[in-house]
Write a protein that holds these residues in place. Structure first.
Motif, short mmCIF file in Angstrom:
data_model
loop_
_atom_site.label_atom_id
_atom_site.label_comp_id
_atom_site.label_asym_id
_atom_site.label_seq_id
_atom_site.Cartn_x
_atom_site.Cartn_y
_atom_site.Cartn_z
N HIS A 75 0.69 -1.12 -0.01
CA HIS A 75 -0.14 -0.10 -0.08
C HIS A 75 0.88 1.42 0.02
O HIS A 75 0.23 2.32 -0.14
CB HIS A 75 -0.92 0.06 1.20
CG HIS A 75 -1.65 -1.07 1.51
ND1 HIS A 75 -3.06 -1.61 0.98
CD2 HIS A 75 -1.36 -2.39 2.19
CE1 HIS A 75 -3.38 -2.69 1.22
NE2 HIS A 75 -2.41 -3.42 1.96
N ASP A 76 2.11 1.26 0.48
CA ASP A 76 2.91 2.40 0.60
C ASP A 76 4.06 2.14 -0.11
O ASP A 76 5.04 1.37 -0.23
CB ASP A 76 3.40 2.45 2.28
CG ASP A 76 4.22 3.45 2.78
OD1 ASP A 76 3.59 4.51 2.47
OD2 ASP A 76 5.37 2.99 3.10
N SER A 77 4.52 3.37 -0.91
CA SER A 77 5.53 3.63 -1.82
C SER A 77 6.98 3.50 -0.92
O SER A 77 7.86 2.87 -1.66
CB SER A 77 5.39 4.89 -2.81
OG SER A 77 5.42 5.93 -2.28
N PHE A 78 6.99 4.26 -0.09
CA PHE A 78 8.16 4.13 0.89
C PHE A 78 8.67 2.99 1.08
O PHE A 78 9.83 2.22 1.19
CB PHE A 78 8.19 5.17 1.87
CG PHE A 78 9.36 5.49 2.42
CD1 PHE A 78 10.56 4.90 2.36
CD2 PHE A 78 9.44 6.81 3.43
CE1 PHE A 78 11.72 5.56 3.01
CE2 PHE A 78 10.56 7.11 4.02
CZ PHE A 78 11.83 6.56 3.90
N SER A 79 7.61 2.09 1.55
CA SER A 79 7.71 0.77 2.06
C SER A 79 8.31 -0.11 1.10
O SER A 79 9.02 -1.09 1.04
CB SER A 79 6.42 0.20 2.84
OG SER A 79 6.02 0.83 4.09
N ARG A 80 7.75 -0.01 -0.26
CA ARG A 80 8.27 -0.72 -1.22
C ARG A 80 9.60 -0.57 -1.84
O ARG A 80 10.54 -1.39 -2.04
CB ARG A 80 7.42 -0.40 -2.64
CG ARG A 80 6.04 -1.36 -2.48
CD ARG A 80 5.47 -1.21 -3.89
NE ARG A 80 4.91 0.21 -4.27
CZ ARG A 80 3.79 0.92 -3.71
NH1 ARG A 80 2.83 0.11 -2.90
NH2 ARG A 80 3.56 1.82 -4.26
N GLN A 81 9.98 1.08 -1.62
CA GLN A 81 11.46 1.35 -1.86
C GLN A 81 12.24 0.67 -0.82
O GLN A 81 13.39 0.42 -1.54
CB GLN A 81 11.51 2.87 -1.92
CG GLN A 81 10.78 3.48 -3.07
CD GLN A 81 11.24 3.06 -4.29
OE1 GLN A 81 12.52 3.01 -4.71
NE2 GLN A 81 10.41 2.47 -5.32
N LEU A 82 12.13 0.53 0.12
CA LEU A 82 12.96 0.17 1.29
C LEU A 82 12.91 -1.32 0.95
O LEU A 82 13.94 -2.03 1.26
CB LEU A 82 12.50 0.22 2.69
CG LEU A 82 13.48 0.19 3.77
CD1 LEU A 82 14.65 1.00 3.51
CD2 LEU A 82 13.02 0.38 5.18
N MET A 83 11.91 -2.04 0.77
CA MET A 83 12.09 -3.68 0.10
C MET A 83 12.78 -3.65 -0.83
O MET A 83 13.38 -4.92 -1.08
CB MET A 83 10.42 -3.99 -0.28
CG MET A 83 10.05 -5.24 -0.81
SD MET A 83 8.49 -5.09 -1.73
CE MET A 83 9.21 -4.68 -3.31
N LYS A 84 12.97 -2.70 -1.91
CA LYS A 84 13.80 -2.94 -3.09
C LYS A 84 15.30 -2.47 -2.93
O LYS A 84 15.93 -2.19 -3.91
CB LYS A 84 13.20 -2.19 -4.20
CG LYS A 84 11.79 -2.75 -4.63
CD LYS A 84 11.35 -1.92 -5.81
CE LYS A 84 9.79 -2.24 -6.36
NZ LYS A 84 9.46 -1.45 -7.44
N LEU A 85 15.91 -2.23 -1.80
CA LEU A 85 17.30 -1.71 -1.49
C LEU A 85 18.11 -2.50 -2.66
O LEU A 85 18.01 -3.74 -2.55
CB LEU A 85 17.64 -1.74 -0.11
CG LEU A 85 17.09 -0.99 1.02
CD1 LEU A 85 17.87 -1.09 2.25
CD2 LEU A 85 17.66 0.59 0.67
N PRO A 86 18.77 -1.85 -3.20
CA PRO A 86 19.71 -2.43 -4.19
C PRO A 86 20.59 -3.56 -3.54
O PRO A 86 21.06 -4.39 -4.23
CB PRO A 86 20.56 -1.31 -4.52
CG PRO A 86 19.79 -0.07 -4.48
CD PRO A 86 18.88 -0.10 -3.38
N ILE A 87 21.06 -3.28 -2.29
CA ILE A 87 21.93 -4.35 -1.60
C ILE A 87 21.12 -5.48 -1.36
O ILE A 87 21.63 -6.56 -1.48
CB ILE A 87 22.62 -3.71 -0.52
CG1 ILE A 87 23.71 -4.69 0.09
CG2 ILE A 87 21.71 -3.35 0.67
CD1 ILE A 87 24.54 -4.21 1.16
#
Length: 247
Positions: A75-87
């Protein structure tokens, strides 16, 4: 931003890959920046601090800042971005041999005095075929240690297969609504103490647990995502069937 498989990060060395194969877990120090964690912690606080909390994040008023938040990545774009951390994407691709997709996320508050979760294997709760699931557990506090309820692991137990799970025995220490592995020698478990920004990767069959937060004023916040290989599928959980790519 990483957008193709060709320029994906490859953060771990051969000895780290072999350690994961041997022990069932791998700790990456300072995988996430302190500034990003501070921003995300504040963001999660703001979600539940609204006068009208969105339905996906709602809970009882008294538990707004203590009850874990399930699947914010949906539901939350910030949560998805942290989920996708490059490392995270890079480590998972190296460990799995292919790209990973996220199927579940959880933000844990774990305030002082709150219980932990008894020894268990994640595969018991999230069946997937083929079995490829790995969790990435990000420490969201300056220090996560024995006193405030760090994770405990039993190295090598990911090689035992799925073990029977039953009712939680120590309700003073652990939540009652989960289940725990049976016939496990807990004398072999070791604590995984972490610092802010550390990321722990562990196998879906690794036996792990946490104890009660016995600190007086220290929380144990964490953000945990569960990933399966891109060619794997969740088999028994309709709520976790949607897969979220990391690129």
């Amino acid at each position: 931003m990483i957008t193709t498989k060709e320029n994906r990060l490859s953060p771990i060395k051969d000895e780290q890959y072999k350690q994961f194969e041997r022990d069932g877990y791998l700790l990456i120090k300072k995988g996430c920046s302190s500034d990003l964690i501070d921003a995300f912690n504040g963001h999660i606080y703001d979600i539940r601090n609204q006068s009208e909390v969105p339905a996906w994040a709602a809970c009882e008023e008294s538990k707004k800042y203590s009850l874990r938040l399930f699947n914010p990545h949906k539901h939350d774009s910030f949560s998805r971005q942290l989920m996708k951390l490059p490392i995270i994407r890079g480590v998972l691709a190296q460990l799995m041999g292919k790209e990973a997709n996220c199927v579940q996320s959880m933000y844990f508050y774990k305030e002082p005095g709150s219980p932990g979760q008894a020894a268990h294997q994640d595969y018991y709760y999230i069946k997937n075929d083929p079995m490829t699931m790995i969790a990435a557990w990000i420490a969201m506090e300056e220090n996560i240690d024995i006193e405030n309820g760090c994770l405990w692991v039993i190295p090598g137990t990911h090689k035992l297969g799925l073990l029977p799970h039953g009712a939680v025995k120590n309700l003073e220490e652990h939540e009652s609504w989960t289940e725990e592995t049976e016939g496990t020698d807990l004398s072999k478990q070791i604590p995984v103490e972490m610092e802010k920004g550390d990321i722990l990767f562990f196998s879906e069959l690794l036996i792990h647990s946490s104890n009660k937060n016995r600190s007086q004023n220290r929380w144990r916040r964490s953000y945990v995502c569960h990933y399966i290989r891109e060619d794997s599928f969740v088999t028994q959980r309709e709520d976790l069937r949607v897969k979220y790519p990391l690129y």
